[in-house]
Design a protein around this motif. Sequence first.
Motif, PDB file in Angstrom:
ATOM      1  N   GLY A 102      50.873  34.235  41.705  1.00  0.00           N
ATOM      2  CA  GLY A 102      50.425  34.725  40.405  1.00  0.00           C
ATOM      3  C   GLY A 102      51.658  35.485  39.807  1.00  0.00           C
ATOM      4  O   GLY A 102      51.477  36.230  38.869  1.00  0.00           O
ATOM      5  N   SER A 139      47.423  29.556  36.444  1.00  0.00           N
ATOM      6  CA  SER A 139      46.950  30.663  37.479  1.00  0.00           C
ATOM      7  C   SER A 139      47.600  32.008  37.503  1.00  0.00           C
ATOM      8  O   SER A 139      47.536  32.982  38.067  1.00  0.00           O
ATOM      9  CB  SER A 139      47.323  30.232  38.953  1.00  0.00           C
ATOM     10  OG  SER A 139      46.880  29.053  39.017  1.00  0.00           O
ATOM     11  N   CYS A 140      48.519  32.124  36.256  1.00  0.00           N
ATOM     12  CA  CYS A 140      49.660  33.152  36.403  1.00  0.00           C
ATOM     13  C   CYS A 140      49.246  33.966  34.796  1.00  0.00           C
ATOM     14  O   CYS A 140      49.038  33.473  33.947  1.00  0.00           O
ATOM     15  CB  CYS A 140      51.062  32.907  36.011  1.00  0.00           C
ATOM     16  SG  CYS A 140      51.659  32.406  37.760  1.00  0.00           S
ATOM     17  N   GLU A 141      48.940  35.394  35.127  1.00  0.00           N
ATOM     18  CA  GLU A 141      48.652  35.771  33.742  1.00  0.00           C
ATOM     19  C   GLU A 141      49.823  35.780  32.880  1.00  0.00           C
ATOM     20  O   GLU A 141      51.102  35.897  33.037  1.00  0.00           O
ATOM     21  CB  GLU A 141      48.405  37.405  34.072  1.00  0.00           C
ATOM     22  CG  GLU A 141      48.181  38.395  33.037  1.00  0.00           C
ATOM     23  CD  GLU A 141      47.828  39.766  33.324  1.00  0.00           C
ATOM     24  OE1 GLU A 141      47.637  40.426  32.393  1.00  0.00           O
ATOM     25  OE2 GLU A 141      47.735  39.943  34.407  1.00  0.00           O
ATOM     26  N   GLY A 142      49.120  35.535  31.538  1.00  0.00           N
ATOM     27  CA  GLY A 142      50.105  35.196  30.375  1.00  0.00           C
ATOM     28  C   GLY A 142      50.882  33.833  30.350  1.00  0.00           C
ATOM     29  O   GLY A 142      51.611  33.654  29.318  1.00  0.00           O
ATOM     30  N   ARG A 157      39.664  29.662  34.544  1.00  0.00           N
ATOM     31  CA  ARG A 157      39.704  30.946  35.403  1.00  0.00           C
ATOM     32  C   ARG A 157      40.155  32.157  34.666  1.00  0.00           C
ATOM     33  O   ARG A 157      39.704  33.136  34.807  1.00  0.00           O
ATOM     34  CB  ARG A 157      41.016  30.398  36.072  1.00  0.00           C
ATOM     35  CG  ARG A 157      40.785  29.926  37.616  1.00  0.00           C
ATOM     36  CD  ARG A 157      42.008  30.100  38.349  1.00  0.00           C
ATOM     37  NE  ARG A 157      43.131  29.278  37.740  1.00  0.00           N
ATOM     38  CZ  ARG A 157      43.038  27.885  37.943  1.00  0.00           C
ATOM     39  NH1 ARG A 157      42.269  27.271  38.637  1.00  0.00           N
ATOM     40  NH2 ARG A 157      44.308  27.339  37.384  1.00  0.00           N
ATOM     41  N   LEU A 158      40.344  31.838  33.309  1.00  0.00           N
ATOM     42  CA  LEU A 158      40.845  33.003  32.405  1.00  0.00           C
ATOM     43  C   LEU A 158      39.672  33.478  31.626  1.00  0.00           C
ATOM     44  O   LEU A 158      39.640  34.277  30.921  1.00  0.00           O
ATOM     45  CB  LEU A 158      41.905  32.663  31.740  1.00  0.00           C
ATOM     46  CG  LEU A 158      43.470  32.487  32.231  1.00  0.00           C
ATOM     47  CD1 LEU A 158      44.554  32.046  31.154  1.00  0.00           C
ATOM     48  CD2 LEU A 158      43.758  33.959  32.766  1.00  0.00           C
TER      49      LEU A 158
END
Length: 600
Positions: A140, A173-176, A205-206
């Motif tokens: 992540g 899958s990574c924030e931002g 997912r978000l």
Amino acid sequence: MNIALKAKSRLQCKIPIHDRAAEQSCLALLQSCNSLPKLAQIHSRILKLGLLNNPLVLTKFTATSSDLNAIDYATSVIFSPESDTLLYDTFLFNTIIRAYAQTNNLKTNSIGCYNLMLEYGVSPNKFTYPFVLKACAGIGDLNLGKSVHGAVLKFQFGDDIHVQNTLVHMYGSCEGGIELGRKVFDKMSEQDSVSWSAMIGGYARLGLSTDAIDLFRQMQISGVCPDEITMVTVLSACTDLGALEVGKWVESFIEKQMVNRSVELCNALIDMFAKCGDVDKALKLFRSMNGRTIVSWTSVIAGLAMHGHGLEAVALFEEMLEAGVPPDDVAFVGLLSACSHSGLVDKGREYFDSMKNDFGIIPKIEHYGCMVDMLCRSGQVKEAHEFIQKMPIESNPIIWRTLISACSARGELKLAESITKRLIGNEPMHESNYVLLSHIYAKLLRWEKKTKIREVMDKRGMKKIPGSTLIELDNEIYEFVSGDKSHHQSKEIYEMLDEMGRKMKAAGYVPTTSEVLLDINEEDKEDALNKHSEKLAIAFALLKTPPGTPIRIVKNLRVCNDCHSATKFISKIYNREIVVRDRHRFHHFKDGSCSCRDFW
């Protein structure tokens, strides 16, 4: 030795020719290996035959170790001081990277191995990056993912569809990273079902469920046939939104397109129907399902719990035991939640004790939270406080906030104030703690202290989460917030609100103005209550749907006492069944009554 020299040395070094029969013998043994002791024996044989530096044997040794959850054992052999890493090839490194990428808690080792690969002068290929990017997704780390993306472009693998798909997955899958993922997705020359699934999954997912469903519709227009993974993701988005009609359409699409009904897809359908308000359909699907897993049973038990069908949930749990399916900790969360929502306190205590005594399951914080919630809902506030103090594990803020809300509702305001101040000390930037204390001061009529709390929140940039309600009409999702006037039919909606208010008062409805924790007059309090988001959504539904048809709405917070009371009156006056899903459970309003029996 620098990378270039290592690479040159590696090319000049010839791999020793070993007995082909010995090599094939080790490969065959590794193919049938199914235990760590056997793997250790094969390791000894590899050493004895002098195959320690044979890339083909080591690659198979790595793959077998991975299958036995022993990848660290393989790397300790491969990178031992006796090993000649100059003989190692891309295929071997890919196998190690892939093995670590598939682990739950060793994904960073995958990145480390990739860096080692470059350091040794071994060139990555197009199969390397999907594994590396999968590890980045699991970690992540957006900056790490960007760095690997740069390497993808440097080595000119940016046009490979498998690499592009994992880039989309990684960014999602990574924030931002979701917008970067969308850029990669939009620039792809062709998109297969995996591409669409990755992008839809990123949105889901978000919690961007509306975007996920919109993209699924674009997928239909593009002519790409979705697979079961796509359908599971779309169903999770429907579940999040409470979009029952879209969920029904997805089910019919699955049947029409003959999408493989895997156990995972069946479980997703069950979960969707249960959480979108049609628990009977969820139960029907469950009964017709072959190869049920613990997830299947738990989804229905949790669904029954949300709908307040505690006795049915308990009966299904007992049926599960009779079927020989051992419960896990998640099943007990659903079961205890069912007892909580239905007021089955004695039954809940019995099952809580049974977890450890009969099934050897150590209660987790979620189980303790269910017990505190159950005691609080039944009015046993002091017992709940004592239960928390006797817990063998430290309570979390969620449990304390559950107790605070119960104290506030039951008039234990001094205790509530004391606990809330302690929470603020531990979580000085959590807005809900300040909101709780503000509510307590309002009930104590200490308006100066309440105002001061609001000033502190403003100074620290904290805002109360606004109440919002979703409603699905004609396959469109509409959202309303309290006092909302952004809808193009706002004038008609507010006219309907006025009509609803007049008819409710004529039927005996009295607004619960104590819910409005502001120092304003009664008329203004009634006006504030009348603009709650669920009332706006119901007014919109009354305008847009035929008389007598059900209304389904989803509230992001717990439904307040006044809206609960008002919805009972509306259901009777307008002859509508109104299904409300709030943060904790479902409420089925019909003929002036609610399925929760005013216990929520």
